[in-house]
Each structure stands twice: as C-alpha cells, then as structure tokens.
Design a protein around this motif. Structure first.
Motif, PDB file in Angstrom:
ATOM      1  N   LEU A   5      35.796  40.231  35.509  1.00 59.81           N
ATOM      2  CA  LEU A   5      36.819  40.567  36.580  1.00 59.81           C
ATOM      3  C   LEU A   5      37.638  39.596  36.855  1.00 59.81           C
ATOM      4  O   LEU A   5      37.271  38.438  37.303  1.00 59.81           O
ATOM      5  CB  LEU A   5      36.069  40.895  37.719  1.00 59.81           C
ATOM      6  CG  LEU A   5      36.849  41.351  38.922  1.00 59.81           C
ATOM      7  CD1 LEU A   5      37.911  42.419  38.825  1.00 59.81           C
ATOM      8  CD2 LEU A   5      35.859  41.555  40.483  1.00 59.81           C
ATOM      9  N   GLY A   6      38.755  39.574  36.212  1.00 56.53           N
ATOM     10  CA  GLY A   6      40.018  38.622  36.617  1.00 56.53           C
ATOM     11  C   GLY A   6      40.774  38.709  37.697  1.00 56.53           C
ATOM     12  O   GLY A   6      40.968  39.819  38.208  1.00 56.53           O
ATOM     13  N   HIS A  13      37.658  38.167  47.808  1.00 51.56           N
ATOM     14  CA  HIS A  13      37.074  38.654  49.324  1.00 51.56           C
ATOM     15  C   HIS A  13      36.144  40.030  48.922  1.00 51.56           C
ATOM     16  O   HIS A  13      35.554  40.021  47.757  1.00 51.56           O
ATOM     17  CB  HIS A  13      38.501  39.711  49.922  1.00 51.56           C
ATOM     18  CG  HIS A  13      39.310  40.503  48.929  1.00 51.56           C
ATOM     19  ND1 HIS A  13      38.631  41.909  48.544  1.00 51.56           N
ATOM     20  CD2 HIS A  13      40.729  40.338  48.505  1.00 51.56           C
ATOM     21  CE1 HIS A  13      39.879  42.101  47.719  1.00 51.56           C
ATOM     22  NE2 HIS A  13      40.663  41.388  47.729  1.00 51.56           N
ATOM     23  N   VAL A 101      37.107  44.640  33.963  1.00 49.86           N
ATOM     24  CA  VAL A 101      37.205  45.650  35.150  1.00 49.86           C
ATOM     25  C   VAL A 101      38.565  45.499  35.489  1.00 49.86           C
ATOM     26  O   VAL A 101      38.956  44.307  35.880  1.00 49.86           O
ATOM     27  CB  VAL A 101      36.123  44.764  35.880  1.00 49.86           C
ATOM     28  CG1 VAL A 101      35.939  45.715  37.323  1.00 49.86           C
ATOM     29  CG2 VAL A 101      34.693  44.867  35.562  1.00 49.86           C
ATOM     30  N   LEU A 102      39.145  46.564  36.049  1.00 50.12           N
ATOM     31  CA  LEU A 102      40.364  46.627  36.397  1.00 50.12           C
ATOM     32  C   LEU A 102      40.393  47.451  37.545  1.00 50.12           C
ATOM     33  O   LEU A 102      39.760  48.524  37.561  1.00 50.12           O
ATOM     34  CB  LEU A 102      41.625  46.925  35.525  1.00 50.12           C
ATOM     35  CG  LEU A 102      41.837  46.285  34.108  1.00 50.12           C
ATOM     36  CD1 LEU A 102      42.695  46.973  33.310  1.00 50.12           C
ATOM     37  CD2 LEU A 102      42.294  44.851  34.562  1.00 50.12           C
ATOM     38  N   GLY A 103      40.904  47.004  38.676  1.00 51.75           N
ATOM     39  CA  GLY A 103      41.392  48.215  39.714  1.00 51.75           C
ATOM     40  C   GLY A 103      42.171  49.030  39.294  1.00 51.75           C
ATOM     41  O   GLY A 103      42.973  48.786  38.367  1.00 51.75           O
ATOM     42  N   ALA A 106      45.667  47.653  38.786  1.00 47.10           N
ATOM     43  CA  ALA A 106      45.767  46.892  37.561  1.00 47.10           C
ATOM     44  C   ALA A 106      45.721  47.557  36.335  1.00 47.10           C
ATOM     45  O   ALA A 106      46.596  47.266  35.202  1.00 47.10           O
ATOM     46  CB  ALA A 106      44.795  45.748  37.788  1.00 47.10           C
ATOM     47  N   PRO A 131      41.225  51.563  47.499  1.00 48.14           N
ATOM     48  CA  PRO A 131      41.952  52.570  48.393  1.00 48.14           C
ATOM     49  C   PRO A 131      43.503  52.031  48.693  1.00 48.14           C
ATOM     50  O   PRO A 131      43.975  51.018  48.165  1.00 48.14           O
ATOM     51  CB  PRO A 131      41.256  51.796  49.832  1.00 48.14           C
ATOM     52  CG  PRO A 131      40.017  51.249  49.390  1.00 48.14           C
ATOM     53  CD  PRO A 131      40.200  50.698  47.873  1.00 48.14           C
ATOM     54  N   VAL A 168      36.363  49.605  49.748  1.00 44.63           N
ATOM     55  CA  VAL A 168      36.604  48.550  50.675  1.00 44.63           C
ATOM     56  C   VAL A 168      38.189  48.152  50.564  1.00 44.63           C
ATOM     57  O   VAL A 168      38.865  47.705  49.714  1.00 44.63           O
ATOM     58  CB  VAL A 168      35.857  47.288  50.042  1.00 44.63           C
ATOM     59  CG1 VAL A 168      35.934  46.337  51.031  1.00 44.63           C
ATOM     60  CG2 VAL A 168      34.535  47.549  49.645  1.00 44.63           C
ATOM     61  N   SER A 172      43.579  40.331  49.636  1.00 42.86           N
ATOM     62  CA  SER A 172      44.051  39.060  49.307  1.00 42.86           C
ATOM     63  C   SER A 172      45.137  38.844  50.441  1.00 42.86           C
ATOM     64  O   SER A 172      45.546  37.969  51.369  1.00 42.86           O
ATOM     65  CB  SER A 172      44.150  38.255  48.129  1.00 42.86           C
ATOM     66  OG  SER A 172      43.245  38.341  47.435  1.00 42.86           O
ATOM     67  N   THR A 173      46.159  39.698  50.177  1.00 44.99           N
ATOM     68  CA  THR A 173      47.588  39.825  51.170  1.00 44.99           C
ATOM     69  C   THR A 173      47.189  40.052  52.563  1.00 44.99           C
ATOM     70  O   THR A 173      47.735  39.154  53.498  1.00 44.99           O
ATOM     71  CB  THR A 173      48.554  40.907  50.758  1.00 44.99           C
ATOM     72  OG1 THR A 173      48.714  40.561  49.161  1.00 44.99           O
ATOM     73  CG2 THR A 173      49.821  40.914  51.262  1.00 44.99           C
TER      74      THR A 173
HETATM   75  P1  ATP Z   1      46.986  40.386  46.433  1.00 46.37           P
HETATM   76  O1  ATP Z   1      46.712  41.001  47.774  1.00 46.37           O
HETATM   77  O2  ATP Z   1      47.161  38.833  46.678  1.00 46.37           O
HETATM   78  O3  ATP Z   1      47.827  41.183  45.236  1.00 46.37           O
HETATM   79  P2  ATP Z   1      44.243  41.520  45.609  1.00 46.37           P
HETATM   80  O4  ATP Z   1      43.386  41.619  46.783  1.00 46.37           O
HETATM   81  O5  ATP Z   1      45.028  42.517  44.890  1.00 46.37           O
HETATM   82  O6  ATP Z   1      45.258  40.301  45.874  1.00 46.37           O
HETATM   83  P3  ATP Z   1      43.492  40.282  43.121  1.00 46.37           P
HETATM   84  O7  ATP Z   1      42.871  38.795  42.990  1.00 46.37           O
HETATM   85  O8  ATP Z   1      44.839  40.359  42.621  1.00 46.37           O
HETATM   86  O9  ATP Z   1      43.143  40.626  44.496  1.00 46.37           O
HETATM   87  O10 ATP Z   1      42.580  41.307  42.136  1.00 46.37           O
HETATM   88  C1  ATP Z   1      41.988  41.195  40.970  1.00 46.37           C
HETATM   89  C2  ATP Z   1      41.347  42.381  40.540  1.00 46.37           C
HETATM   90  O11 ATP Z   1      40.649  43.091  41.692  1.00 46.37           O
HETATM   91  C3  ATP Z   1      42.414  43.570  40.313  1.00 46.37           C
HETATM   92  O12 ATP Z   1      41.898  44.179  39.294  1.00 46.37           O
HETATM   93  C4  ATP Z   1      42.613  44.407  41.759  1.00 46.37           C
HETATM   94  O13 ATP Z   1      42.766  45.675  41.178  1.00 46.37           O
HETATM   95  C5  ATP Z   1      40.804  44.296  41.918  1.00 46.37           C
HETATM   96  N1  ATP Z   1      40.765  44.653  43.364  1.00 46.37           N
HETATM   97  C6  ATP Z   1      41.453  43.857  44.640  1.00 46.37           C
HETATM   98  N2  ATP Z   1      40.888  44.261  45.587  1.00 46.37           N
HETATM   99  C7  ATP Z   1      40.188  45.364  45.115  1.00 46.37           C
HETATM  100  C8  ATP Z   1      39.639  46.297  46.344  1.00 46.37           C
HETATM  101  N3  ATP Z   1      39.500  46.171  47.448  1.00 46.37           N
HETATM  102  N4  ATP Z   1      38.860  47.423  45.640  1.00 46.37           N
HETATM  103  C9  ATP Z   1      38.550  47.635  44.426  1.00 46.37           C
HETATM  104  N5  ATP Z   1      39.352  46.654  43.457  1.00 46.37           N
HETATM  105  C10 ATP Z   1      40.024  45.493  44.004  1.00 46.37           C
END
Ligand code: ATP
Length: 209
Positions: A5-6, A13, A101-103, A106, A131, A168, A172-173
């Motif tokens: 998970l990058g 979080h 692993v990608l959200g 992504a 979400p 969830v 991060s924003t």
């Molecule tokens: P930002 O708000 O700064 O864009 P982010 O919350 O999207 O940050 P990243 O570190 O950019 O966090 O996310 C890394 C990976 O985790 C990505 O593949 C993203 O889709 C996934 N991810 C982040 N938050 C969630 C979440 N709440 N549920 C599922 N996957 C998540």
C-alpha cells in the motif's frame, strides 16, 4: 501473498490502517507493506517531510505484527514511480504473490501511469472501495484481468481483485484542514500518530498546508 500500500501518508490515517487490517484478515496477507512516497509524480509535494511521514507510518505499523513500514521509496530518493517500487519488491521476493493495493481513486488513475503492462507483469492489483469515489475501470486494463480473491495466490502477478471493505470516510486532506483550524484529529488517526502530530506541531501553519 504480500500486499503493498503506497501513498503520500501526509499523514497516515484510519482509512489506510483499517484498509490494511481488513486486507490482512480477509485475504490472509502474510504482510502488508506501507510505503510512503518520497516525491510524488502526479501531485504537489507533501506538506510534512519524508522523515516525519515515515515516522508516522512506523508508529501506525507498530499496531499490528503483519504491518510493515517500508522506507524503500524514501531510501531510493527522487521521484517515486510505483513501477520501480514493484521491481524492487519482485527482487526482494522473487517467488511471492505480490498485490498492489489501490483505492478506487488511485485505480482510476492508472490510465495516466504509463508502463501499466509492466505493472500487471510484476504484481496483482487489489482495488478497495473508498467513500465518495465511484468504481471506474481504467481503459488500459482488460476487464478479463478481474479474478476473485482466492485466485490471487495461484499466480505471482497479473490479476485484479475488487474488495468491499468497511468504508472509512477520512482523507489526509481532511486531517490537515482540521489541524489548520486547531481542531483535534484523534478520531481520524491512530493514537500514536495523533501524538506524533501534536509533539511535532505538524500541519499547523496555513502557509504550510
Ligand atoms: P490526500 O487527502 O492528501 O490526497 P489520501 O487520504 O488520499 O491523501 P494517500 O496517502 O494519498 O491518502 O492514499 C494512499 C492510498 O490509500 C491510495 O491508494 C488511496 O486511494 C488509499 N486510501 C486513502 N484513504 C482511504 C480511505 N479512507 N479508504 C480507502 N482507501 C483509502
């Protein structure tokens, strides 16, 4: 089966950690590596330093034995291309099934990656719901790559698997915005991460957001 998970993890979080824990449980991952990027390729520079982001990932990883804080992108330096990271994993674990692993957000972005054929030669892809985002299958990937989770262990790379996990709604924003407003973030990040953010006064200045 090793998960990767990058992310920017600016900061890590509960969305990341919950996703990681559920994948370890549901898919029986032997390990899930959390890989904070050094310099992003497709977005602005992170607010927190690489050292701070890695320290927070290390604190979160200490919560579960199968979670690994992996500094390979930060140690490599420069821009963080995920393909280079997967090449590195392939060298470290030549025989293993490896799953990126990608959200959903992504995953849809894969169309802008380039070298996607290399991605499927190196690893599987696990797509997790997020979400506020809709499933959008990237044009560069044939739909025939989709397999059930059980299929992932049968080969080292090349399949896409979708996983519906507990949603969830955290990003991060959102956390950086809370900090700028002086609001607590304890409900959105693991406790040791909240402590680190407070101790190091991260994300406080508006100019620094
Ligand atoms: P930002 O708000 O700064 O864009 P982010 O919350 O999207 O940050 P990243 O570190 O950019 O966090 O996310 C890394 C990976 O985790 C990505 O593949 C993203 O889709 C996934 N991810 C982040 N938050 C969630 C979440 N709440 N549920 C599922 N996957 C998540």
């Amino acid at each position: 089966l090793i998960g990767v998970l990058g992310g920017t993890f600016d900061p890590i979080h509960n969305g990341h950690v919950q996703t990681a824990m559920e994948l370890i449980e549901h898919l029986g991952l032997d390990a899930l590596h959390l890989v904070p990027l050094n310099q992003p390729v497709h977005r602005d520079m992170p607010v927190a330093s690489a050292a701070d982001r890695l320290a927070m990932v290390e604190r979160a990883a200490s919560l579960h034995t199968n979670l690994v804080a992996d500094d390979c992108e930060i140690a490599r330096g420069g821009k963080s291309w995920m393909i280079d990271t997967l090449i590195d994993f392939r060298q470290r674990y030549p025989e293993a099934s490896i799953a990126l692993v990608l959200g959903q957000d992504a995953f849809a972005g894969l169309d802008h990656w380039g070298r996607v054929e290399q991605l499927t030669a190196l690893a599987h892809v696990i797509v997790v719901d997020r979400p506020g985002t809709k499933m959008q299958w990237p044009k560069v990937l044939p739909a025939s790559y989709e397999k059930s989770a059980e299929g992932l262990r049968r080969s080292a790379a090349g399949y896409v698997c979708r996983c519906a996990l507990t949603p969830v709604d955290v990003s991060s924003t959102m956390i950086r915005a809370c900090r700028r407003r002086g609001e607590p973030v304890e409900s959105q990040v693991p406790l040791p991460v909240a402590e680190y953010i407070r101790e190091h006064e991260l994300y406080r200045r508006a100019a620094n957001s």
